[in-house]
Design a protein around this motif. Structure first.
Motif, mmCIF file in Angstrom:
data_model
loop_
_atom_site.group_PDB
_atom_site.id
_atom_site.type_symbol
_atom_site.label_atom_id
_atom_site.label_comp_id
_atom_site.label_asym_id
_atom_site.label_seq_id
_atom_site.Cartn_x
_atom_site.Cartn_y
_atom_site.Cartn_z
ATOM 1 N N ASN A 44 9.171 42.810 -12.180
ATOM 2 C CA ASN A 44 8.428 43.961 -12.684
ATOM 3 C C ASN A 44 8.496 45.163 -11.748
ATOM 4 O O ASN A 44 8.080 46.264 -12.108
ATOM 5 N N PHE A 45 9.036 44.968 -10.525
ATOM 6 C CA PHE A 45 9.165 46.071 -9.572
ATOM 7 C C PHE A 45 10.531 46.742 -9.638
ATOM 8 O O PHE A 45 10.803 47.679 -8.887
ATOM 9 N N ARG A 122 7.212 38.641 -3.947
ATOM 10 C CA ARG A 122 6.877 40.029 -4.311
ATOM 11 C C ARG A 122 7.323 40.989 -3.202
ATOM 12 O O ARG A 122 7.888 42.053 -3.482
ATOM 13 N N GLN A 123 7.040 40.609 -1.955
ATOM 14 C CA GLN A 123 7.402 41.481 -0.841
ATOM 15 C C GLN A 123 8.916 41.652 -0.745
ATOM 16 O O GLN A 123 9.423 42.761 -0.510
ATOM 17 N N ASN A 144 2.439 52.136 -1.938
ATOM 18 C CA ASN A 144 1.137 51.470 -2.118
ATOM 19 C C ASN A 144 1.295 49.961 -2.302
ATOM 20 O O ASN A 144 0.536 49.169 -1.721
ATOM 21 N N LYS A 145 2.263 49.566 -3.121
ATOM 22 C CA LYS A 145 2.475 48.137 -3.371
ATOM 23 C C LYS A 145 2.977 47.412 -2.127
ATOM 24 O O LYS A 145 2.559 46.289 -1.834
ATOM 25 N N LEU A 146 3.882 48.051 -1.399
ATOM 26 C CA LEU A 146 4.403 47.451 -0.179
ATOM 27 C C LEU A 146 3.292 47.199 0.831
ATOM 28 O O LEU A 146 3.203 46.117 1.422
ATOM 29 N N ALA A 147 2.425 48.182 0.998
ATOM 30 C CA ALA A 147 1.338 48.062 1.971
ATOM 31 C C ALA A 147 0.303 47.036 1.522
ATOM 32 O O ALA A 147 -0.144 46.196 2.311
ATOM 33 N N GLY A 148 -0.072 47.087 0.240
ATOM 34 C CA GLY A 148 -1.098 46.172 -0.265
ATOM 35 C C GLY A 148 -0.664 44.726 -0.250
ATOM 36 O O GLY A 148 -1.416 43.838 0.193
ATOM 37 N N LEU A 153 -0.300 39.197 2.452
ATOM 38 C CA LEU A 153 0.670 38.242 2.983
ATOM 39 C C LEU A 153 0.438 38.002 4.472
ATOM 40 O O LEU A 153 0.547 36.867 4.957
ATOM 41 N N SER A 154 0.089 39.054 5.203
ATOM 42 C CA SER A 154 -0.163 38.903 6.638
ATOM 43 C C SER A 154 -1.389 38.039 6.899
ATOM 44 O O SER A 154 -1.439 37.313 7.897
#
Length: 266
Positions: A44-45, A122-123, A144-148, A153-154
């Motif tokens: 979806n990305f 996802r990442q 925004n998606k990368l950061a969220g 994940l972290s």
């Protein structure tokens, strides 16, 4: 005239809404084309999908898609109410419970299972698609998606401070409190003594509520319909209101429910 296209995924809570509607309203594969978007792999990305839906959700818009199906069906059912907007509020988001954790034990269990793989995939997909030429027009979305996603994940990978982790635990507890409130107080006020919100057969509201309840039962630990209500009650910690119990029992007898959830609750 081309057929309308439904973008779907078998494990998506909100994709189950139009899937239920299709069956209940008598649509066939000749009426609607289905295209699968693998959310687990982050399809979806893909910028190509963002052209179709800038929000990267499946389906493109649950409420709008389902309303279209209702309005264009051969059989008439009761139209939706404000309950649809309510159940789609972030406060009652049924997706977050898949990833949330309220303590170290829950976090450890999820970090070793599907949830970690889902976040990692996802990442990886975001990293891949965000640097393509077509991604430039969606830069804010990707940022925004990368950061969220990286943040959660972290936490799963124990790369955050205890304060950050404990803050995630508190956020998770607060979300479950909101879900309990919806089940115990808000939802019963919208349900009839028997049958469906739409009457003797499901109406537009019912498709959304059914999919939401199935997901909450799933994240409570239920894999099959037969154990769904029992696990839901265990998670809530008190007896489920009678109207909700009757509503669940009314839904699980429907052929549409049996077809959409034939491989288990999701």
């Amino acid at each position: 005239m081309s057929k309308p296209v439904l973008y779907t995924y078998s494990m998506s809570v909100w994709a189950a809404v139009p899937e239920l509607a299709l069956i209940e309203l008598g649509y066939t594969e000749k009426d609607v084309e289905k295209k699968t978007v693998n959310l687990r792999e982050g399809e979806n990305f893909n910028p190509a999908f963002l052209k179709i839906n800038p929000n990267a959700t499946v389906p493109a818009s649950t409420a709008e898609v389902t309303k279209y199906l209702v309005q264009n069906a051969k059989s008439q059912i009761k139209a939706g109410s404000s309950l649809i907007a309510k159940i789609h509020e972030d406060l009652y988001d049924p997706n977050f419970p898949r990833l949330l954790a309220r303590d170290d034990d829950e976090l450890s269990a999820k970090a070793g299972g599907f949830q970690h793989d889902f976040l990692a995939n996802r990442q990886k997909a975001l990293d891949k698609y965000s640097v393509t030429e077509d991604a430039a027009v969606h830069k804010e979305f990707y940022d925004n998606k990368l950061a969220g996603n990286a943040h959660v994940l972290s936490i799963y990978q124990s790369k955050v401070t205890d304060d950050v982790k404990n803050g995630f635990f508190e956020q998770s507890k607060a979300h479950w409190d909101a879900l309990r409130s919806f089940i115990l107080d808000i939802l019963p006020a919208h349900l009839p003594n028997s049958g469906f919100i739409g009457g003797a057969k499901p109406g537009e509201d019912d498709f959304h509520v059914a999919a939401w309840l199935a997901r909450i039962a799933s994240v409570s630990g239920a894999k099959r319909t037969e154990e769904g209500f029992e696990e839901l009650e265990k998670e809530v910690g008190v007896p489920i209101p009678e109207r909700v119990a009757k509503y669940w029992n009314a839904w699980i007898q429907r052929e549409s429910w049996k077809m959409v959830y034939q491989d288990g609750l999701h």
